[in-house]
Design a protein around this motif. Structure first.
Motif, mmCIF file in Angstrom:
data_model
loop_
_atom_site.group_PDB
_atom_site.id
_atom_site.type_symbol
_atom_site.label_atom_id
_atom_site.label_comp_id
_atom_site.label_asym_id
_atom_site.label_seq_id
_atom_site.Cartn_x
_atom_site.Cartn_y
_atom_site.Cartn_z
ATOM 1 N N MET A 1 12.348 9.752 -8.277
ATOM 2 C CA MET A 1 11.884 10.719 -7.536
ATOM 3 C C MET A 1 10.683 11.273 -7.884
ATOM 4 O O MET A 1 10.522 11.412 -9.013
ATOM 5 C CB MET A 1 13.207 11.997 -7.781
ATOM 6 N N TYR A 2 9.890 11.638 -6.837
ATOM 7 C CA TYR A 2 8.464 12.141 -7.214
ATOM 8 C C TYR A 2 8.149 13.468 -6.692
ATOM 9 O O TYR A 2 8.405 13.885 -5.689
ATOM 10 C CB TYR A 2 7.360 11.203 -6.463
ATOM 11 N N HIS A 3 7.239 14.053 -7.357
ATOM 12 C CA HIS A 3 6.741 15.551 -7.108
ATOM 13 C C HIS A 3 7.942 16.475 -6.896
ATOM 14 O O HIS A 3 8.185 16.991 -5.727
ATOM 15 C CB HIS A 3 6.069 15.321 -5.802
ATOM 16 N N ILE A 4 8.574 16.566 -7.854
ATOM 17 C CA ILE A 4 9.862 17.481 -7.766
ATOM 18 C C ILE A 4 9.256 19.015 -7.533
ATOM 19 O O ILE A 4 8.003 19.268 -8.036
ATOM 20 C CB ILE A 4 10.577 17.581 -9.032
ATOM 21 N N LYS A 5 9.992 19.797 -6.793
ATOM 22 C CA LYS A 5 9.569 21.192 -6.636
ATOM 23 C C LYS A 5 10.651 22.108 -6.616
ATOM 24 O O LYS A 5 11.901 21.807 -6.700
ATOM 25 C CB LYS A 5 9.373 21.246 -5.051
ATOM 26 N N GLY A 6 10.220 23.521 -6.347
ATOM 27 C CA GLY A 6 11.238 24.630 -6.445
ATOM 28 C C GLY A 6 11.468 25.190 -7.882
ATOM 29 O O GLY A 6 10.743 24.761 -9.018
ATOM 30 N N GLU A 7 12.431 26.046 -8.060
ATOM 31 C CA GLU A 7 12.804 27.051 -9.020
ATOM 32 C C GLU A 7 13.168 25.894 -10.166
ATOM 33 O O GLU A 7 12.813 26.141 -11.497
ATOM 34 C CB GLU A 7 13.748 27.733 -9.062
ATOM 35 N N ASP A 8 14.098 25.063 -9.938
ATOM 36 C CA ASP A 8 14.467 24.246 -11.091
ATOM 37 C C ASP A 8 13.409 23.052 -11.693
ATOM 38 O O ASP A 8 13.321 23.035 -12.869
ATOM 39 C CB ASP A 8 15.714 23.383 -10.708
ATOM 40 N N ALA A 9 12.550 22.693 -10.758
ATOM 41 C CA ALA A 9 11.621 21.945 -11.005
ATOM 42 C C ALA A 9 10.489 22.821 -12.048
ATOM 43 O O ALA A 9 10.148 22.306 -12.880
ATOM 44 C CB ALA A 9 10.594 21.306 -10.130
ATOM 45 N N ASP B 1 1.178 17.344 -12.146
ATOM 46 C CA ASP B 1 0.290 16.551 -11.374
ATOM 47 C C ASP B 1 1.101 15.075 -11.190
ATOM 48 O O ASP B 1 0.590 14.531 -10.284
ATOM 49 C CB ASP B 1 -0.905 16.358 -11.879
ATOM 50 N N SER B 2 2.226 14.812 -11.808
ATOM 51 C CA SER B 2 2.485 13.375 -11.743
ATOM 52 C C SER B 2 4.132 13.447 -12.225
ATOM 53 O O SER B 2 4.671 12.683 -12.623
ATOM 54 C CB SER B 2 1.868 12.638 -12.940
ATOM 55 N N ASP C 1 0.926 10.457 -6.087
ATOM 56 C CA ASP C 1 1.853 9.241 -5.751
ATOM 57 C C ASP C 1 1.745 8.541 -4.420
ATOM 58 O O ASP C 1 2.650 7.929 -3.733
ATOM 59 C CB ASP C 1 3.408 9.477 -6.118
ATOM 60 N N GLY C 2 0.764 9.014 -3.615
ATOM 61 C CA GLY C 2 0.618 8.496 -2.261
ATOM 62 C C GLY C 2 -1.052 8.000 -2.139
ATOM 63 O O GLY C 2 -1.615 8.041 -2.993
ATOM 64 N N HIS C 3 -1.446 7.867 -0.716
ATOM 65 C CA HIS C 3 -2.673 7.669 -0.772
ATOM 66 C C HIS C 3 -3.417 8.737 -1.153
ATOM 67 O O HIS C 3 -3.086 9.839 -1.113
ATOM 68 C CB HIS C 3 -3.059 7.340 0.819
ATOM 69 N N HIS C 4 -4.761 8.504 -1.650
ATOM 70 C CA HIS C 4 -5.464 9.583 -2.173
ATOM 71 C C HIS C 4 -7.111 9.035 -2.151
ATOM 72 O O HIS C 4 -7.250 8.032 -2.037
ATOM 73 C CB HIS C 4 -5.042 10.421 -3.526
ATOM 74 N N ASN C 5 -7.860 10.277 -2.559
ATOM 75 C CA ASN C 5 -9.324 9.842 -2.363
ATOM 76 C C ASN C 5 -9.961 10.734 -3.515
ATOM 77 O O ASN C 5 -9.606 11.787 -3.554
ATOM 78 C CB ASN C 5 -9.864 10.128 -1.149
ATOM 79 N N ASP D 1 0.818 -1.280 0.091
ATOM 80 C CA ASP D 1 -0.120 -0.074 -0.203
ATOM 81 C C ASP D 1 0.781 1.167 0.023
ATOM 82 O O ASP D 1 0.500 2.450 0.021
ATOM 83 C CB ASP D 1 -1.056 0.058 1.252
ATOM 84 N N GLY D 2 2.186 1.219 -0.202
ATOM 85 C CA GLY D 2 2.941 2.308 -0.273
ATOM 86 C C GLY D 2 3.973 2.072 -1.479
ATOM 87 O O GLY D 2 3.491 1.318 -2.193
ATOM 88 N N HIS D 3 5.061 2.913 -1.620
ATOM 89 C CA HIS D 3 5.903 2.559 -2.885
ATOM 90 C C HIS D 3 6.442 1.248 -2.666
ATOM 91 O O HIS D 3 6.703 0.661 -1.593
ATOM 92 C CB HIS D 3 6.822 3.548 -2.777
#
Lengths: 309, 309
Positions: free
Chosen positions: A161-169, A227-228, B135-139, A135-137
């Motif tokens: 790596m999932y959900h990258i963030k920040g300026e470079d992302a 989103d992905s 990429d985690g639990h969601h609804n 139920d997880g990765h």
């Protein structure tokens, strides 16, 4: 919503000693195999040890006695494997592994890992495992049930790596990005000065890179969609050379969660403040590899709103 | 491996004032609707306000002006919804929501949430949202795009628990268990003394319970299989009565991770030591409900081995 899942699949095969060179099968052979996975060869680089093909969102590395193919999206990698086995007898194989990560939109995939095992069963006899909670990765691996003893320098590290963030992302998701700026962001030249690189910028975004140096490789695939978003990096560099690269990627891309998967390798990553080690599974595979799966996550510090569909 | 995924789906509909009573449609009507979801009625209880049907791994509650149906496994709840809409005009609806949680073996499902939206589209016009990281639990939730103002006491809490552990979880997986011992474990009588209960023990294991008291309901479904254990509990009790029940369940079942989903309700759970708040999304739905999704997880403290497939 523009959805693309970097649902990575990987096959690696090693021939027994004394077999004809896989490199001599030539590009038409590999192009045909790649086509079975619904991918195509975009470009290639070569050195004395290795042919590295950059594919549509995928990569293929061919050495004399082994090959490695990685695909993303809804590719059908298992068909490439069965195509390969039409030409190279399974008796010629010393080792084969087939790996798949968990998927978040499994219904968009053309097959499940269980389906893939069923496709391989008529050709190969082996065992399969799952590392990480269901139920997880988690990560699935199948391997040929044949004794194998890897070379001492045969070690692999994979960072997903999932959900990258920040300026470079944000830059990686922006329009009008250019490939030179991505190369500088990733600092390939500084981190891997001996490597020869081949990379590709997709439209409207998405980036793939292969690098080779002797018999060592690196490969990276970025699917930055908000989103992905998903970035994978993989290499057979020794841990002391690979770890600084992985730490650089974590710093630049600031993933909200990531998996580290390793074979006969220990990587001590530098995690950002607040990142939690969520899951850790290890298994001594009976083919001579200690496989480890670790999942890390930065808990969301803020209440977020819903995503409209 | 015995796999059963408690991939929960839920529909709730409220009629506009002045419509004929839904309860008077009678059991044959509801049995036919339930059959559309590939479920069947096992038993029922009734009081002045509500008919509560216990289904094969599912539940259905019918009040005069509303119904709620919850299903697990590979049921096709959306077909029950479209069957309902053959008999009750969508013009008669004041409110409708259709919810689905993320699935780990989505390829085993007969449809995806997107497929379900496509099935509903010819009948209903609405909006859909995802709460929680992809990429985690969601609804997921879909709702009719019609202004609606819930009653002040219309609040719902859902607790979805994964990877239950400990002695009681082991008992729920054991052979020869008896229903009386499960009732005592859950402490229904002590926690909900005013309620009338209906419950069912499946073979070789699995437990479902409905309870009603006036217009309030509770419902629980346990799928204890080691590799994919899942327990859901849901109720429209007020928060101050519901919270002690949820805390008791967390204490008894010791889930490795859990989701709390609520509508117009705040529940302050008592978490076990080490449990981390991983994700929290909130959305004011335009139908008068503040929907919250929270995901909690106890990081694995030990390195685990792989699960053979």
């Amino acid at each position: 919503m523009m959805f693309f899942e970097g649902s990575e699949k990987k096959v690696e095969a090693v021939l027994k000693p004394g077999q004809a060179s896989l490199r001599q099968l030539g590009r038409p052979f590999w192009a045909k195999m790649v086509a079975q996975a619904n991918a195509e060869i975009l470009s290639s680089i070569h050195n004395d040890d290795c042919d590295a093909y950059l594919l549509s969102e995928s990569s293929l590395f061919v050495w004399d006695d082994r090959f490695l193919m990685l695909t993303c999206g809804t590719t059908t990698l298992v068909h490439a494997v069965t195509e390969f086995l039409q030409h190279v007898s399974q008796d010629a194989l010393a080792m084969l592994t087939y790996q798949r990560k968990n998927e978040y939109q499994a219904q968009l995939q053309k097959s499940s890992f269980a389906d893939d095992l069923a496709s391989l069963a008529p050709h190969l006899s082996g065992n399969a495992w799952r590392l990480g909670h269901l139920d997880g990765h988690h990560n699935y691996i199948f391997h040929l049930d044949r004794p194998y003893c890897p070379e001492p320098n045969d070690a692999t590290g994979e960072l997903l790596m999932y959900h990258i963030k920040g300026e470079d992302a944000d830059y990686l998701r922006s329009e009008g990005q250019n490939i030179e700026q991505i190369r500088q962001m990733m600092a390939w030249q500084q981190l891997l000065p001996q490597f020869q690189f081949d990379d590709f910028l997709f439209q409207p975004f998405g980036y793939s890179m292969n690098g080779i140096c002797g018999d060592r490789y690196v490969t990276m695939h970025i699917t930055p969609q908000e989103d992905s978003s998903y970035v994978s990096f993989e290499s057979n560099l020794p841990s002391e050379q690979l770890t600084p690269v992985l730490n650089h990627l974590l710093k630049v891309l600031q993933p909200q969660s990531y998996d580290l998967i390793s074979f006969n390798m220990a990587c001590a990553l530098s995690h950002a403040t607040g990142v939690q080690a969520i899951d850790h599974a290890e298994q001594a595979l009976p083919i001579g590899y200690q496989m480890a799966f670790q999942h890390f996550l930065l808990p969301s510090s803020q209440v977020r709103s819903a995503d409209p569909l």
